[in-house]
Design a protein around this motif. Structure first.
Motif: not given
Length: 120
Positions: A49, A95-98, A106-110
């Motif tokens: 990461t 993935y990202t935390k944004w 904070l949200r996560e997207t894969w």
């Protein structure tokens, strides 16, 4: 936010591959980007990461062989994998935390996985 990954494939042991992942969307800022992988019959595990500030983290198996980096735009992450081994064979997912601008949650997207196969 959507993620688009590319760069998987087949490589012989000792070879290298580069994976890339680009985030798209509007009105958001990225706090971290990274890669996980899941081998057949195994649990998903962290590979590497990188935070928006450039702080990196690697799994023990990736340390010293893989390098994670991000573009100055903060929205593209690249994983350079060197000295690949058969045990690196897996589906790699970015993935990202944004968060949205002005928000703290904070949200996560894969992203979709990309297959990496290391064999002779």
């Amino acid at each position: 936010v959507q993620l688009q990954a590319s760069g998987g494939g087949w490589v012989q042991p000792g070879g290298f591959l580069t994976l890339s992942c680009a985030a798209s969307g509007t009105g958001f800022t990225i706090e971290a980007l990274g890669w996980f992988r899941q081998a057949p019959g195994k649990q998903r595990e962290l590979v590497a990461t990188i935070t928006s500030g450039g702080i990196t983290e690697y799994s023990a198996s990736a340390q010293g062989r893989f390098g994670i980096s991000k573009a100055s735009s903060q929205k593209t992450v690249t994983l350079r994998m060197n000295l690949l081994k058969p045990e690196d064979t897996a589906v790699y997912s970015c993935y990202t935390k944004w968060r949205y601008f002005g928000r703290t949650f904070l949200r996560e997207t894969w992203g979709q996985g990309t297959e990496v196969t290391v064999s002779s």
